[in-house]
Scaffold this active site. Structure first.
Site, PDB file in Angstrom:
ATOM      1  N   GLY A  10     152.329 -81.657  80.519  1.00  0.00           N
ATOM      2  CA  GLY A  10     151.485 -82.838  80.719  1.00  0.00           C
ATOM      3  C   GLY A  10     150.181 -82.622  79.968  1.00  0.00           C
ATOM      4  CB  ALA A  13     142.436 -86.435  79.840  1.00  0.00           C
ATOM      5  CE  LYS A 213     136.211 -83.756  90.623  1.00  0.00           C
ATOM      6  NZ  LYS A 213     137.422 -83.928  89.880  1.00  0.00           N
ATOM      7  CG  ASN A 221     138.759 -91.152  90.880  1.00  0.00           C
ATOM      8  OD1 ASN A 221     137.609 -90.767  90.967  1.00  0.00           O
ATOM      9  ND2 ASN A 221     139.652 -90.512  90.163  1.00  0.00           N
TER      10      ASN A 221
HETATM   11  N1  LIG Z   1     140.600 -87.016  83.235  1.00  0.00           N
HETATM   12  C1  LIG Z   1     139.603 -86.570  83.976  1.00  0.00           C
HETATM   13  O1  LIG Z   1     138.447 -86.798  83.634  1.00  0.00           O
HETATM   14  C2  LIG Z   1     139.869 -85.795  85.215  1.00  0.00           C
HETATM   15  C3  LIG Z   1     141.128 -85.697  85.779  1.00  0.00           C
HETATM   16  N2  LIG Z   1     141.313 -84.933  86.915  1.00  0.00           N
HETATM   17  C4  LIG Z   1     142.635 -84.808  87.538  1.00  0.00           C
HETATM   18  O2  LIG Z   1     143.425 -83.942  86.725  1.00  0.00           O
HETATM   19  C5  LIG Z   1     144.802 -84.324  86.788  1.00  0.00           C
HETATM   20  C6  LIG Z   1     145.280 -84.629  85.373  1.00  0.00           C
HETATM   21  O3  LIG Z   1     144.558 -85.764  84.946  1.00  0.00           O
HETATM   22  P1  LIG Z   1     144.406 -86.240  83.423  1.00  0.00           P
HETATM   23  O4  LIG Z   1     144.272 -85.083  82.517  1.00  0.00           O
HETATM   24  O5  LIG Z   1     143.352 -87.276  83.429  1.00  0.00           O
HETATM   25  O6  LIG Z   1     145.843 -86.914  83.218  1.00  0.00           O
HETATM   26  P2  LIG Z   1     146.405 -87.729  81.971  1.00  0.00           P
HETATM   27  O7  LIG Z   1     147.024 -88.976  82.496  1.00  0.00           O
HETATM   28  O8  LIG Z   1     145.407 -87.854  80.878  1.00  0.00           O
HETATM   29  O9  LIG Z   1     147.541 -86.746  81.463  1.00  0.00           O
HETATM   30  C7  LIG Z   1     148.821 -86.647  82.022  1.00  0.00           C
HETATM   31  C8  LIG Z   1     149.742 -86.578  80.823  1.00  0.00           C
HETATM   32  O10 LIG Z   1     151.020 -86.150  81.228  1.00  0.00           O
HETATM   33  C9  LIG Z   1     151.976 -87.028  80.619  1.00  0.00           C
HETATM   34  N3  LIG Z   1     153.198 -86.977  81.390  1.00  0.00           N
HETATM   35  C10 LIG Z   1     153.449 -87.477  82.621  1.00  0.00           C
HETATM   36  N4  LIG Z   1     154.691 -87.185  83.027  1.00  0.00           N
HETATM   37  C11 LIG Z   1     155.261 -86.504  82.004  1.00  0.00           C
HETATM   38  C12 LIG Z   1     156.547 -85.949  81.798  1.00  0.00           C
HETATM   39  N5  LIG Z   1     157.504 -86.021  82.733  1.00  0.00           N
HETATM   40  N6  LIG Z   1     156.806 -85.332  80.618  1.00  0.00           N
HETATM   41  C13 LIG Z   1     155.868 -85.255  79.670  1.00  0.00           C
HETATM   42  N7  LIG Z   1     154.603 -85.751  79.798  1.00  0.00           N
HETATM   43  C14 LIG Z   1     154.328 -86.379  80.956  1.00  0.00           C
HETATM   44  C15 LIG Z   1     151.304 -88.368  80.651  1.00  0.00           C
HETATM   45  O11 LIG Z   1     151.955 -89.269  79.790  1.00  0.00           O
HETATM   46  P3  LIG Z   1     151.781 -90.869  80.042  1.00  0.00           P
HETATM   47  O12 LIG Z   1     150.390 -91.182  79.579  1.00  0.00           O
HETATM   48  O13 LIG Z   1     152.849 -91.435  79.198  1.00  0.00           O
HETATM   49  O14 LIG Z   1     151.954 -91.111  81.520  1.00  0.00           O
HETATM   50  C16 LIG Z   1     149.907 -87.950  80.166  1.00  0.00           C
HETATM   51  O15 LIG Z   1     149.854 -87.787  78.754  1.00  0.00           O
HETATM   52  C17 LIG Z   1     144.847 -85.541  87.736  1.00  0.00           C
HETATM   53  O16 LIG Z   1     145.142 -85.139  89.041  1.00  0.00           O
HETATM   54  C18 LIG Z   1     143.419 -86.096  87.648  1.00  0.00           C
HETATM   55  O17 LIG Z   1     143.046 -86.817  88.790  1.00  0.00           O
HETATM   56  C19 LIG Z   1     140.304 -84.188  87.457  1.00  0.00           C
HETATM   57  C20 LIG Z   1     139.046 -84.248  86.930  1.00  0.00           C
HETATM   58  C21 LIG Z   1     138.705 -85.093  85.816  1.00  0.00           C
HETATM   59  C1  LIG Z   2     135.096 -88.966  87.793  1.00  0.00           C
HETATM   60  C2  LIG Z   2     135.529 -87.551  87.557  1.00  0.00           C
HETATM   61  C3  LIG Z   2     135.334 -87.143  86.119  1.00  0.00           C
HETATM   62  C4  LIG Z   2     134.585 -86.690  88.348  1.00  0.00           C
HETATM   63  O1  LIG Z   2     134.449 -87.094  89.686  1.00  0.00           O
HETATM   64  C5  LIG Z   2     136.953 -87.339  87.969  1.00  0.00           C
HETATM   65  O2  LIG Z   2     137.269 -86.394  88.641  1.00  0.00           O
HETATM   66  C6  LIG Z   2     138.007 -88.310  87.596  1.00  0.00           C
HETATM   67  O3  LIG Z   2     137.790 -89.103  86.676  1.00  0.00           O
HETATM   68  O4  LIG Z   2     139.080 -88.285  88.184  1.00  0.00           O
END
Ligand SMILES: NC(=O)C1=CN([C@@H]2O[C@H](COP(=O)(O)OP(=O)(O)OC[C@H]3O[C@@H](n4cnc5c(N)ncnc54)[C@H](OP(=O)(O)O)[C@@H]3O)[C@@H](O)[C@H]2O)C=CC1
Ligand SMILES: CC(C)(CO)C(=O)C(=O)O
Length: 334
Positions: A10, A13, A213, A221
């Site tokens: 995955g 981001a 968090k 969110n």
């Molecule tokens: N982004 C942020 O700023 C923050 C995120 N988080 C947490 O971190 C975790 C990850 O978030 P984030 O990085 O934003 O997630 P994203 O949605 O950016 O990344 C998840 C990725 O995994 C891909 N994916 C999903 N299922 C599969 C699969 N079966 N095979 C291959 N690829 C797959 C998705 O594709 P597709 O897009 O096609 O679904 C996507 O590219 C979450 O729990 C989020 O709440 C925590 C802090 C900050």
């Molecule tokens: C907003 C942020 C960056 C921090 O609370 C976050 O965790 C999210 O986007 O899911």
């Protein structure tokens, strides 16, 4: 543990940002691969994976092994998941295929994770499982909670174009064993990630970190998805920031009823949120992208664990009803 192979499952981001940093690390002799899908995967294969740091002029660009079929990869020493909570159960078999004896799985997740009660000695619910987080207990059975290293991310990030990730800050990742042990595996994983230039902390109390968090994510969110507001806009609006404060108090009350220790007060968490900046939360990013919203771990579980602990959560219940309907409509494409 010896870490010679790392798969980021995955590579969105956060997962993508970590993969790029690991792959770009000159002295890192581990093999780095990613599991991604769709246009993002195509772009990574064609042009490499690019990550732009908050303050950098030019993005980091790396070439690495990328696939949407995890069965093409060998078993790994370390798997790091960057999937949203609801994307984990469908990926359970794919993740399980990457495991061998001793493989640890770092799970970057917001909210209450499926493994939450594994080896929890601070509540009466040790080993309790939740069907809404892990339907049929597939993750528990196929992967096993004993492999998990919890990870709470304070890094804001977004996939701004296929293959391109933008970081919002130079945030921290906090890692911890569900048992609270400061184990050799935990230290080895932290050392590899720190060596790749990531800001990593380890904790004996990952559940406390999860709750601290979650005070923010349970509020910001869904409110950001419902209003399309940036973090700064929510904090600037007195009615919205007051609602945030109410949700934070509910989250704190539920967490404390389950024996969690909070590292900060609601006031301190609100103050911290003022400094995150003009960020689109990950839930707002998903809404705009027409994707399913990560509601259960962030909001649904506050309500569910409130019921389990006889703690009222009326504001979270209202927000849950609203954001669930928003998600339904968004999935229908309206
Ligand atoms: N982004 C942020 O700023 C923050 C995120 N988080 C947490 O971190 C975790 C990850 O978030 P984030 O990085 O934003 O997630 P994203 O949605 O950016 O990344 C998840 C990725 O995994 C891909 N994916 C999903 N299922 C599969 C699969 N079966 N095979 C291959 N690829 C797959 C998705 O594709 P597709 O897009 O096609 O679904 C996507 O590219 C979450 O729990 C989020 O709440 C925590 C802090 C900050
Ligand atoms: C907003 C942020 C960056 C921090 O609370 C976050 O965790 C999210 O986007 O899911």
């Amino acid at each position: 543990m010896s870490i010679k192979s790392i798969c980021i499952y995955g590579a969105g981001a956060l997962g993508g940002a970590i993969a790029a940093k690991l792959a770009s690390q000159a002295g890192n002799d581990a093999t780095i691969s990613v599991v991604a899908r769709g246009a993002h995967l195509d772009a990574i294969r064609d042009n490499g994976l690019s990550v732009r740091e908050a303050d950098a002029e030019r993005p980091l660009n790396v070439r690495l092994t990328a696939t949407d079929d995890p069965s093409t990869l060998p078993p790994q020493d370390l798997v790091i998941t960057g999937l949203k909570g609801h994307q984990l159960p469908p990926a359970a078999e794919g993740i399980a295929g990457l495991l061998k004896e001793g493989t640890r799985v770092v799970m970057i997740l917001n909210g209450i994770p499926w493994w939450y009660f594994h080896r929890d000695t601070h509540s009466r619910h040790a080993e309790l499982q939740f069907d809404e987080l892990d339907p049929g207990g597939r993750l528990w059975r196929l992967m096993g909670p004993e492999r998990v290293i919890g990870c709470v991310a304070y890094q804001g990030a977004e996939v701004i174009n296929p293959g391109e990730i933008q970081l919002a800050n130079n945030g921290r990742f906090v890692l911890g064993e569900p048992s609270g042990e400061m184990s050799p595996d935990l230290e080895a994983i932290a050392a590899v990630l720190t060596g790749a230039g990531l800001s990593i902390a380890t904790t004996p109390d990952i559940r406390g970190e999860i709750w601290s968090k979650l005070m923010g994510n349970a509020a910001f969110n869904p409110i950001s998805a419902l209003t399309k507001a940036l973090m700064t806009d929510i904090m600037a609006d007195p009615a919205l920031s007051a609602t945030v404060g109410k949700v934070m108090n509910e989250v704190r009350a539920v967490g404390e009823a389950l024996g969690a220790r909070f590292g900060m007060t609601v006031e301190q968490r609100l103050e911290q949120s003022r400094h995150i900046g003009a960020v689109r939360t990950s839930m707002l990013q998903d809404l705009i992208g027409g994707k399913a919203l990560e509601i259960t771990p962030l909001v649904g579980m506050v309500v569910a664990l409130g019921r389990l602990s006889a703690v009222p959560t009326p504001v979270s219940e209202t927000i849950l009803a609203l954001v669930t309907q928003l998600d339904r409509e968004n999935q229908r494409g309206s």
